[in-house]
Design a protein around this motif. Structure first.
Motif, mmCIF file in Angstrom:
data_model
loop_
_atom_site.group_PDB
_atom_site.id
_atom_site.type_symbol
_atom_site.label_atom_id
_atom_site.label_comp_id
_atom_site.label_asym_id
_atom_site.label_seq_id
_atom_site.Cartn_x
_atom_site.Cartn_y
_atom_site.Cartn_z
ATOM 1 N N ARG A 81 0.860 -1.187 0.000
ATOM 2 C CA ARG A 81 0.000 0.000 0.000
ATOM 3 C C ARG A 81 0.889 1.228 0.000
ATOM 4 N NH1 ARG A 81 0.354 -1.964 5.144
ATOM 5 N NH2 ARG A 81 0.579 -0.510 6.873
ATOM 6 N N GLU A 82 0.290 2.370 -0.268
ATOM 7 C CA GLU A 82 1.090 3.590 -0.289
ATOM 8 C C GLU A 82 1.402 4.062 1.117
ATOM 9 O OE1 GLU A 82 0.604 6.715 -3.528
ATOM 10 O OE2 GLU A 82 -1.430 5.965 -3.215
ATOM 11 N N LEU A 113 1.411 6.983 3.291
ATOM 12 C CA LEU A 113 0.770 8.295 3.295
ATOM 13 C C LEU A 113 1.236 9.009 4.546
ATOM 14 C CD1 LEU A 113 -2.785 6.955 2.358
ATOM 15 C CD2 LEU A 113 -1.167 8.083 0.823
ATOM 16 N N GLY A 123 -4.019 9.627 -2.284
ATOM 17 C CA GLY A 123 -2.715 9.034 -2.533
ATOM 18 C C GLY A 123 -2.368 9.216 -4.005
ATOM 19 N N GLY A 183 -1.000 6.717 -6.061
ATOM 20 C CA GLY A 183 -1.623 5.529 -6.637
ATOM 21 C C GLY A 183 -3.131 5.589 -6.412
ATOM 22 N N GLY A 184 -3.519 6.235 -5.325
ATOM 23 C CA GLY A 184 -4.936 6.370 -4.999
ATOM 24 C C GLY A 184 -5.684 7.103 -6.095
ATOM 25 N N VAL A 221 -2.997 3.281 8.124
ATOM 26 C CA VAL A 221 -2.484 4.544 7.613
ATOM 27 C C VAL A 221 -1.598 5.213 8.676
ATOM 28 C CG1 VAL A 221 -3.085 6.839 6.754
ATOM 29 C CG2 VAL A 221 -4.404 4.844 6.028
ATOM 30 N N LEU A 227 -9.430 8.451 -0.106
ATOM 31 C CA LEU A 227 -8.012 8.828 -0.025
ATOM 32 C C LEU A 227 -7.114 7.813 -0.748
ATOM 33 C CD1 LEU A 227 -5.627 10.504 1.366
ATOM 34 C CD2 LEU A 227 -5.800 8.845 3.220
ATOM 35 N N CYS A 228 -7.180 6.565 -0.313
ATOM 36 C CA CYS A 228 -6.200 5.597 -0.832
ATOM 37 C C CYS A 228 -6.679 4.929 -2.116
ATOM 38 C CB CYS A 228 -5.867 4.542 0.217
ATOM 39 S SG CYS A 228 -7.109 3.243 0.382
ATOM 40 N N GLY A 229 -7.984 4.890 -2.314
ATOM 41 C CA GLY A 229 -8.534 4.329 -3.549
ATOM 42 C C GLY A 229 -8.401 2.824 -3.672
ATOM 43 N N MET A 230 -7.874 2.154 -2.637
ATOM 44 C CA MET A 230 -7.653 0.721 -2.770
ATOM 45 C C MET A 230 -7.966 -0.090 -1.517
ATOM 46 S SD MET A 230 -3.500 1.031 -3.291
ATOM 47 C CE MET A 230 -3.598 2.285 -4.569
ATOM 48 N N ILE A 238 -7.809 0.482 1.812
ATOM 49 C CA ILE A 238 -6.987 0.465 3.019
ATOM 50 C C ILE A 238 -7.482 1.481 4.060
ATOM 51 C CG2 ILE A 238 -4.675 0.926 3.955
ATOM 52 C CD1 ILE A 238 -4.577 -1.539 2.284
ATOM 53 N N CYS A 239 -7.689 2.720 3.631
ATOM 54 C CA CYS A 239 -7.774 3.830 4.590
ATOM 55 C C CYS A 239 -9.141 3.982 5.246
ATOM 56 C CB CYS A 239 -7.376 5.139 3.926
ATOM 57 S SG CYS A 239 -8.637 5.788 2.812
#
Lengths: 418, 78, 371
Positions: free
Chosen positions: A109-110, A112, A125, A127-128, A381, B43-46, B48-49
């Motif tokens: 994951r990114e 952040l 993000g 990639g987000g 996060v 935010l993360c689009g995948m 996670i967040c």
């Protein structure tokens, strides 16, 4: 609807797909789970605005051609109630899957990091933003600033541009020397070299990082530290990610050894736990080519095809070299640890500011006193952020590994173990 | 082309569109209000967040990991 | 100054009991040093439910007195302590349990505790998420909730309290030895380290009782009162084997805490799936809509239980200078203020605000061996 798999694969990105395809000819009964709506991981995320490369389409078609591969999309792992058994849920149901062999391909994951204004709508993000565009977000005629670190910034900029956005700036925190040094090594991997040219963008600035995002109800602009100068840009979106970090929570919970920040594996992609493997970016960041090689090795190893697995070793070694060069080039500048101000929220779930954390000496004390990391993201996060900012080790995951419907947890057998 | 209800308003989107994208196509893009009253968006689009959690057909789900379906009821958290 | 004397009183344990004792002592003008090993404690793991329990007169006296003290403290507590006086609603599933509710009602009324018997219809009006078919309930109006870790920290911020992260390996009356070998002394040592107390005083009859808890995502205004099944009194509280009882608490954040489980003979902190499932099924039986809500975290903790369910508060009969404030089981947060007042009164040789006798360590440890 409980299920059994000879081989269970968690994650349907490049590593998971390659693992399933490598193992499929053995006739093993394969189940592949993935949280995303479609196979392909983040790099080949599908959607109404995605254009998948031929390789991704072929892999997906090949997956569908194997009757012994079952793919559950939109499915998350919730708990591990017994040896070689996982509790999972999708949008409708919860159920148990028992397995003989497991390959974790949980990806990355990114990272952040908190900076003033990062909670404003319009900030995502890096990639987000790319993922959101692929899944249908319109950025047409929007002004976009992309910031953070790593090659994902260029990829994200390319996707935004392709969908009508005007990319004002790509702010790479790494120094020009580092980035140029990395670029100079690219001819060792010709395909990547070509790709980097096609992604290159004249708004790219090395040695540049975000200082703040501003706006009242949503993002209106960003302040950048650009090669020593402060620059302000009005924009509609800021896509900011500081590289990738491996998703190791599930592996950790299953007892996998950790090395650095990634799951530790041997030459067969096997973990320290018998019958438990890992491949792709949960074992360290390296890009899709490395993930494909590692996935194939894990898939072959898991079904006992040692020779076939070995044939992939040279390819893995080659892409491992690329990964090493990449990780070295995009090391994070220590200045990024001082972006947050006392009132900058670090934990977005519980709205805990930076000032509430600084007095503590470890993650557990900070969590208990401030509730940082106790929200729905389970510290994924803010835990990664405080690990970077303060060097605090995140605590191990406990079930539910992902927010889960209580009815799913009620699927667990409630009789005490004998 | 699925038609869904977003906070009581009908919205038609392209096949395969995520609910996260639909939030922006049919509204201001926001998904929820934070503990201290800030409006938030994906935010993360995948997956996670958890910033994009909304109520979909009565259940709390992630907008970014959910594909729009015909007749879906989506409510952002006020 | 005597060598090694570090304070007037050393308190071992910075959970809610240690913190309340330290605060009460500091407010009497004493210099207090609080030592804590930084281990997982019941204060961090618990629900922070402030409730009156009446299994026996001593439990009732201590919990009722403490609830009065919490209501007094309430206005002083910072927001982070999340104190609310939301009341406990005891749920009767059948006529037999309604009879328990009625006798509980009479008992509490006689004590002057504000409570109300509620019929099935009225109960569902107040708590629409409750299952149909429940018999009724008993509302205890003075009960409340708080966030115990923040409350303990607030108590420990009282002037004259110093805190130190240290593991105590030995106690000898009014002296303690740290794991680095150093001896510290004071006029008195207070042992308030919950389930760890046996490590320093093996003679204490304290047993860990494991509990599971789950917290949901935010669903504001779903539930108002803390909902506890009356079976809690009859089954979970007194059972010998593993047991569960419905206990649903609305947090000020809009989240719901879901409990409760009890297990003996284990010190393994793992979340056990079977127990979690059993506990959630029990709770969903009382509130069916729970099934659709998202749980975001589950964890476990250990209650320090004494054989009779009452804490040990007072001087150790064989170890002069060592004072005990341990064995509170699930009522540590509730009874922290009462425990602290009892302890301080005994330390200062004053008349305690409630009879100290039922909680004296002598009942397990025998008569004092010193004059």
């Amino acid at each position: 609807m409980n299920e059994y798999a000879d081989l269970l694969i968690i994650g349907a990105g490049p590593a998971g797909m390659a693992a399933a395809l490598a193992a499929a000819p053995s006739g093993a009964r394969i189940v592949m789970l993935d949280d995303n709506p479609f196979a392909g991981g983040q790099i080949w995320r599908d959607g109404p605005q995605a254009s998948l490369p031929a390789q991704a389409r072929q892999l997906r078609e090949r997956l569908q051609s194997h009757a012994n591969i079952r793919h559950h999309s939109g499915t998350r792992v919730i708990a591990n109630p017994g040896p070689k058994q996982l509790l999972v849920e999708d949008d409708e149901n919860g159920w148990l899957i028992s397995y003989d062999k497991l390959i974790l391909c949980t990806g990355a994951r990114e990272l952040l990091l908190p900076f003033p204004g990062w909670t404003l709508p319009g900030v995502t993000g890096a990639g987000g933003l790319q993922a959101l565009i692929k899944s249908g977000l319109s950025v047409s005629d929007e002004r976009v600033v992309i910031a953070g670190s790593g090659p994902l910034l260029l990829a994200s900029a390319a996707t935004a541009t392709q969908h009508g956005a005007s990319v004002l700036r790509i702010a790479e925190q790494a120094s020009l020397t580092s980035v140029a040094g990395f670029a100079a090594q690219l001819p060792r991997w010709p395909a990547k070299w070509l790709q980097s040219f096609s992604l290159f963008n004249r708004h790219y600035r090395a040695g540049t990082h975000v200082l703040a995002a501003f706006g009242t109800d949503r993002l209106e602009g960003v302040r950048l530290q650009q090669q020593g100068k402060i620059v302000e840009l009005e924009c509609d979106r800021l896509a900011c990610g500081f590289g990738l970090i491996p998703n190791i929570q599930l592996g950790q919970a299953l007892g996998y050894a950790i090395e650095g920040q990634a799951l530790a594996v041997d030459v067969w992609q096997a973990s320290n736990r018998a019958d438990h493997y890992a491949a792709g970016e949960c074992t360290g960041f390296g890009g899709s080519e490395l993930a494909l090689a590692e996935g194939a090795i894990a898939g072959h190893s898991a079904v006992g095809e040692v020779e076939k697995a070995r044939q992939w070793w040279p390819r893995r070694a080659r892409w491992q070299g690329f990964a090493n060069a990449l990780n070295q080039a995009f090391t994070l500048d220590p200045q990024l640890k001082s972006l947050a101000r006392p009132d900058t929220l670090v934990c977005r779930c519980e709205d805990i500011p930076y000032a509430a954390l600084t007095e503590h000496s470890d993650w557990r004390a900070a969590k208990l006193a401030s509730r940082c990391g106790m929200g729905a993201c389970q510290g994924r996060v803010c835990g990664a952020a405080v690990e970077h900012l303060f060097g605090w080790q995140p605590s191990a995951s406990r079930p539910p590994y992902s927010p889960a419907r209580i009815e799913t947890l009620m699927c667990l057998d409630d009789t005490p173990p004998a | 082309m699925p038609e869904l209800m977003l906070d009581g308003h009908a919205l038609t989107v392209a096949d395969g569109t995520s609910v996260a994208a639909a939030l922006a196509l049919g509204g201001n893009g926001c998904s929820r209000t934070s503990v201290s009253g800030q409006r938030r968006a994906p935010l993360c689009g995948m997956g996670i967040c958890q910033e994009c959690r909304v109520t979909i057909d009565g259940r709390r789900r992630l907008a970014c990991q959910t594909v729009c379906r015909d007749g879906m009821q989506v409510e952002t958290q006020p | 100054m005597i060598e090694g004397r570090v304070a007037d009183v050393i308190v071992i344990g910075a959970g809610i009991i240690g913190a309340a004792c330290a605060q009460a002592l500091a407010r009497r003008g004493l210099q207090v040093l609080v030592l804590d090993a930084g281990l997982h404690n019941a204060t961090a793991a618990g629900m922070g439910h402030l409730l009156v329990l009446d299994d026996n007169p001593a439990e009732l006296a201590l919990s009722d007195y403490s609830l009065h003290r919490w209501r007094e403290l309430g206005p002083d507590l910072p927001d982070g302590c999340a104190y609310r006086n939301n009341g406990t609603l005891w749920l009767a599933a059948n006529a037999e349990e309604m009879a328990v509710a009625q006798s509980k009602y009479l008992n509490l009324q006689a004590q002057g505790i504000a409570c109300e018997l509620i019929g099935a219809g009225a109960m569902r009006q107040r708590e629409p998420e409750l299952a149909e078919g429940l018999e009724g309930g008993l509302l205890i109006k003075g009960d409340g909730i708080l966030y115990a870790p923040a409350t303990a920290n607030w108590m420990l911020e009282t002037p004259s309290i110093r805190q130190r992260r240290a593991r105590v390996t030995e106690v000898d009356g009014h002296r303690v030895r740290l794991d680095d070998g150093q001896w510290l002394s004071a006029d008195a040592v207070v042992l308030a380290n919950g389930t760890q107390a046996n490590q320093l005083c093996p003679e204490l009859p304290i047993e860990p009782k494991k509990g599971h808890l789950l917290i949901t995502d935010r669903y504001p205004a779903t539930v108002t009162h803390t909902l506890v099944e009356l079976g809690y009194v009859t089954s979970a509280h007194n059972a010998k084997g593993p047991s569960v009882a419905c206990n649903i608490q609305p947090r000020p954040t809009g989240q719901l805490f879901i409990g409760a489980s009890r297990q003996f003979g284990t010190t393994d902190p793992q979340v056990e799936g079977w127990m979690l499932a059993k506990m959630l099924k029990r709770a969903a039986g009382y509130m069916p809509g729970l099934a659709r809500l998202n749980g975001i975290r589950a964890w476990t903790g250990f209650r320090a239980a004494s054989p009779d369910g009452l804490p040990l508060v007072g001087q150790h009969p064989q170890r002069q200078g060592l004072w005990l404030a341990v064995g509170h089981e699930g009522l540590g947060v509730t009874t922290a203020p009462g425990t602290a007042d009892l302890l301080v009164a005994q330390l200062f040789n004053e008349t305690p605000p409630l009879a100290a006798q039922p909680y004296l360590p002598q009942r397990f440890l025998g008569e004092p061996a010193y004059a």
